[in-house]
Design a protein around this motif. Structure first.
Motif, PDB file in Angstrom:
ATOM      1  N   LYS A  45       1.746   5.315   0.701  1.00 34.40           N
ATOM      2  CA  LYS A  45       1.785   6.134   1.448  1.00 34.40           C
ATOM      3  C   LYS A  45       0.344   6.995   0.909  1.00 34.40           C
ATOM      4  O   LYS A  45       0.368   7.676  -0.052  1.00 34.40           O
ATOM      5  CB  LYS A  45       2.672   6.767   1.709  1.00 34.40           C
ATOM      6  CG  LYS A  45       2.547   7.745   3.118  1.00 34.40           C
ATOM      7  CD  LYS A  45       3.850   8.597   3.423  1.00 34.40           C
ATOM      8  CE  LYS A  45       3.663   9.494   4.477  1.00 34.40           C
ATOM      9  NZ  LYS A  45       4.752  10.472   4.829  1.00 34.40           N
ATOM     10  N   PRO A  46      -0.754   7.085   1.937  1.00 31.25           N
ATOM     11  CA  PRO A  46      -1.935   8.007   1.578  1.00 31.25           C
ATOM     12  C   PRO A  46      -1.429   9.505   1.564  1.00 31.25           C
ATOM     13  O   PRO A  46      -0.629  10.056   2.456  1.00 31.25           O
ATOM     14  CB  PRO A  46      -2.910   7.734   2.475  1.00 31.25           C
ATOM     15  CG  PRO A  46      -2.085   7.075   3.712  1.00 31.25           C
ATOM     16  CD  PRO A  46      -1.058   6.421   3.195  1.00 31.25           C
ATOM     17  N   TYR A  73     -12.953   7.423  11.516  1.00 34.64           N
ATOM     18  CA  TYR A  73     -12.248   7.973  12.658  1.00 34.64           C
ATOM     19  C   TYR A  73     -13.007   8.388  13.898  1.00 34.64           C
ATOM     20  O   TYR A  73     -12.873   8.022  14.880  1.00 34.64           O
ATOM     21  CB  TYR A  73     -11.432   9.317  12.440  1.00 34.64           C
ATOM     22  CG  TYR A  73     -10.281   9.377  11.167  1.00 34.64           C
ATOM     23  CD1 TYR A  73      -9.360   8.133  11.042  1.00 34.64           C
ATOM     24  CD2 TYR A  73     -10.170  10.218  10.480  1.00 34.64           C
ATOM     25  CE1 TYR A  73      -8.556   8.175  10.159  1.00 34.64           C
ATOM     26  CE2 TYR A  73      -9.208  10.282   9.323  1.00 34.64           C
ATOM     27  CZ  TYR A  73      -8.539   9.132   9.156  1.00 34.64           C
ATOM     28  OH  TYR A  73      -7.577   9.085   8.031  1.00 34.64           O
ATOM     29  N   GLU A 128      -6.141  12.050   0.589  1.00 31.20           N
ATOM     30  CA  GLU A 128      -6.824  10.546   1.015  1.00 31.20           C
ATOM     31  C   GLU A 128      -7.198  10.441   2.341  1.00 31.20           C
ATOM     32  O   GLU A 128      -8.196   9.980   2.669  1.00 31.20           O
ATOM     33  CB  GLU A 128      -6.128   9.796   0.378  1.00 31.20           C
ATOM     34  CG  GLU A 128      -5.893   9.692  -1.025  1.00 31.20           C
ATOM     35  CD  GLU A 128      -4.847   8.832  -1.815  1.00 31.20           C
ATOM     36  OE1 GLU A 128      -4.960   8.180  -2.851  1.00 31.20           O
ATOM     37  OE2 GLU A 128      -3.602   8.399  -1.111  1.00 31.20           O
ATOM     38  N   VAL A 129      -6.157  11.098   3.302  1.00 33.22           N
ATOM     39  CA  VAL A 129      -6.506  10.514   4.767  1.00 33.22           C
ATOM     40  C   VAL A 129      -7.803  11.491   5.333  1.00 33.22           C
ATOM     41  O   VAL A 129      -8.415  10.850   5.969  1.00 33.22           O
ATOM     42  CB  VAL A 129      -5.318  11.327   5.464  1.00 33.22           C
ATOM     43  CG1 VAL A 129      -5.359  11.182   7.113  1.00 33.22           C
ATOM     44  CG2 VAL A 129      -3.983  10.356   5.184  1.00 33.22           C
ATOM     45  N   THR A 163     -10.804   4.886  -0.953  1.00 37.01           N
ATOM     46  CA  THR A 163      -8.948   5.171  -0.855  1.00 37.01           C
ATOM     47  C   THR A 163      -8.470   3.956  -0.093  1.00 37.01           C
ATOM     48  O   THR A 163      -9.396   2.998   0.916  1.00 37.01           O
ATOM     49  CB  THR A 163      -8.638   6.222   0.180  1.00 37.01           C
ATOM     50  OG1 THR A 163      -8.971   6.057   1.641  1.00 37.01           O
ATOM     51  CG2 THR A 163      -8.988   7.399  -0.126  1.00 37.01           C
ATOM     52  N   GLU A 164      -7.419   3.387  -0.304  1.00 40.37           N
ATOM     53  CA  GLU A 164      -6.714   2.085   0.121  1.00 40.37           C
ATOM     54  C   GLU A 164      -6.810   2.328   1.920  1.00 40.37           C
ATOM     55  O   GLU A 164      -6.973   1.461   2.527  1.00 40.37           O
ATOM     56  CB  GLU A 164      -5.190   1.933  -0.265  1.00 40.37           C
ATOM     57  CG  GLU A 164      -4.971   1.416  -1.554  1.00 40.37           C
ATOM     58  CD  GLU A 164      -5.959   0.358  -1.849  1.00 40.37           C
ATOM     59  OE1 GLU A 164      -5.488  -0.965  -1.061  1.00 40.37           O
ATOM     60  OE2 GLU A 164      -6.580  -0.140  -2.963  1.00 40.37           O
ATOM     61  N   LEU A 165      -6.553   3.564   2.151  1.00 39.63           N
ATOM     62  CA  LEU A 165      -6.575   3.649   3.946  1.00 39.63           C
ATOM     63  C   LEU A 165      -7.952   3.309   4.305  1.00 39.63           C
ATOM     64  O   LEU A 165      -8.316   2.839   5.359  1.00 39.63           O
ATOM     65  CB  LEU A 165      -6.303   5.064   4.095  1.00 39.63           C
ATOM     66  CG  LEU A 165      -6.295   5.623   5.609  1.00 39.63           C
ATOM     67  CD1 LEU A 165      -5.412   4.610   6.638  1.00 39.63           C
ATOM     68  CD2 LEU A 165      -6.029   7.047   5.828  1.00 39.63           C
ATOM     69  N   MET A 186       0.979  -0.984   0.032  1.00 36.35           N
ATOM     70  CA  MET A 186      -0.069  -0.114  -0.101  1.00 36.35           C
ATOM     71  C   MET A 186       0.792   1.283  -0.124  1.00 36.35           C
ATOM     72  O   MET A 186       1.739   1.209   0.769  1.00 36.35           O
ATOM     73  CB  MET A 186      -0.883   0.010   1.261  1.00 36.35           C
ATOM     74  CG  MET A 186      -1.932   1.159   1.325  1.00 36.35           C
ATOM     75  SD  MET A 186      -3.140   0.852   2.333  1.00 36.35           S
ATOM     76  CE  MET A 186      -2.146   1.831   3.783  1.00 36.35           C
ATOM     77  N   LEU A 242      -9.274   0.900   7.267  1.00 35.51           N
ATOM     78  CA  LEU A 242      -9.741   1.646   8.383  1.00 35.51           C
ATOM     79  C   LEU A 242     -11.349   1.068   8.732  1.00 35.51           C
ATOM     80  O   LEU A 242     -11.486   1.016   9.697  1.00 35.51           O
ATOM     81  CB  LEU A 242      -9.892   3.100   8.113  1.00 35.51           C
ATOM     82  CG  LEU A 242     -10.002   4.149   9.298  1.00 35.51           C
ATOM     83  CD1 LEU A 242      -8.940   3.829  10.346  1.00 35.51           C
ATOM     84  CD2 LEU A 242     -10.062   5.513   8.606  1.00 35.51           C
ATOM     85  N   ASN A 281     -13.178   8.577   5.341  1.00 31.53           N
ATOM     86  CA  ASN A 281     -12.440   8.268   6.280  1.00 31.53           C
ATOM     87  C   ASN A 281     -12.561   9.169   7.577  1.00 31.53           C
ATOM     88  O   ASN A 281     -12.481   8.601   8.814  1.00 31.53           O
ATOM     89  CB  ASN A 281     -10.906   8.496   5.840  1.00 31.53           C
ATOM     90  CG  ASN A 281     -10.485   7.553   4.928  1.00 31.53           C
ATOM     91  OD1 ASN A 281     -11.193   6.765   4.600  1.00 31.53           O
ATOM     92  ND2 ASN A 281      -9.479   7.995   4.195  1.00 31.53           N
TER      93      ASN A 281
END
Length: 193
Positions: A3-4, A18, A8-9, A68-70, A1, A74, A14
Motif C-alpha cells: 500500500k503506497p 492524475y 508516494e501517492v 513509485t510502484e503506484l 504491491m 499509473l 503522480n
C-alpha cells in the motif's frame, strides 16, 4: 504491491498522471462538441498538454528519485486511457478508425496479457523498446493531424490511418519475440527473473 504512503501517492510525477487522467473527459467533451477549427484546436491543445505532462513525469521521477510502484502503474494506465479516448472520438468522424480500434485492442491486449504472465514469473519489460516509442509517436502524430486538419480529404485521412495501423502491426510483430524470449528465460532453471 504494498500500500503506497501518502507521500508516494502525491509525488509530482503522480500528480501529473492524475492531471492527465482529468484531461481525458475534457478532451472528449471538447472534441465531440467541436464545430469550428478553433474548437478542434482547443481539443488538440488538451491532448498536447497531456502529451507534455507524459513526457516530463518520467523524467521528473528519475531526476528527483520519485519513482513509485503506484507511478509505474499509473503512467501506462493514463497513456492507454488517453489513446483509447482519442481513437474512439476519431471513430465519430472517420470510419476507418475502426481498423485502429481493432489493432489497438489486439496490440494492447497482447501486451497486457503477456506482461501479466511474465510478472507472475517474476519478470517484466524494462520500459518501452524503440519500436514502441516510434509507434506512440506515429499514433499521436496521426491523431493530432486528424484532429487539427478539419477538412482533410477522406483519402488522405484513410492513408494516415492505414499507415498508423501498419506501424502498430510492425510494433506488435517486434514485441512478440521479445515476450517469447523473456518467457523462455523465465522457465529456464538457474536463470534469475
Amino acid at each position: 504491491m504494498k500500500k503506497p504512503t501518502l507521500r508516494e501517492v502525491f509525488t509530482v510525477p503522480n500528480l501529473l498522471s492524475y492531471f492527465r487522467l482529468l484531461l481525458i473527459p475534457l478532451f472528449v467533451f471538447w472534441y465531440l462538441t467541436a464545430q469550428t477549427p478553433s474548437q478542434f484546436i482547443r481539443a488538440a491543445a488538451a491532448l498536447g498538454v497531456s502529451g507534455l505532462t507524459d513526457l516530463f513525469d518520467g523524467r521528473i521521477a528519475r531526476r528527483f528519485n520519485q519513482i513509485t510502484e503506484l507511478g509505474i502503474l499509473l503512467d501506462p494506465v493514463a497513456d492507454k486511457l488517453t489513446e483509447g479516448a482519442v481513437v474512439l472520438c476519431l471513430v465519430t468522424r472517420y470510419t476507418w478508425m475502426w481498423l485502429l480500434v481493432a489493432l489497438y485492442v489486439i496490440k494492447e491486449g497482447f501486451m497486457a496479457v503477456a506482461g501479466l504472465i511474465l510478472l507472475r514469473r517474476g519478470k517484466k519489460l524494462n520500459g518501452a523498446k524503440w519500436f514502441g516509442k516510434v509507434c506512440t509517436f506515429v499514433f499521436y502524430l496521426v491523431t493530432v493531424l486528424l484532429i487539427l486538419w478539419v477538412d482533410i480529404p477522406l483519402a488522405a485521412a484513410n492513408t494516415l490511418i492505414i499507415f498508423c495501423g501498419g506501424v502498430m502491426v510492425f510494433t506488435l510483430a517486434m514485441y512478440v519475440p521479445v515476450f517469447l524470449r523473456m518467457g523462455r528465460e523465465s522457465r529456464e532453471p538457474g536463470r534469475r527473473a
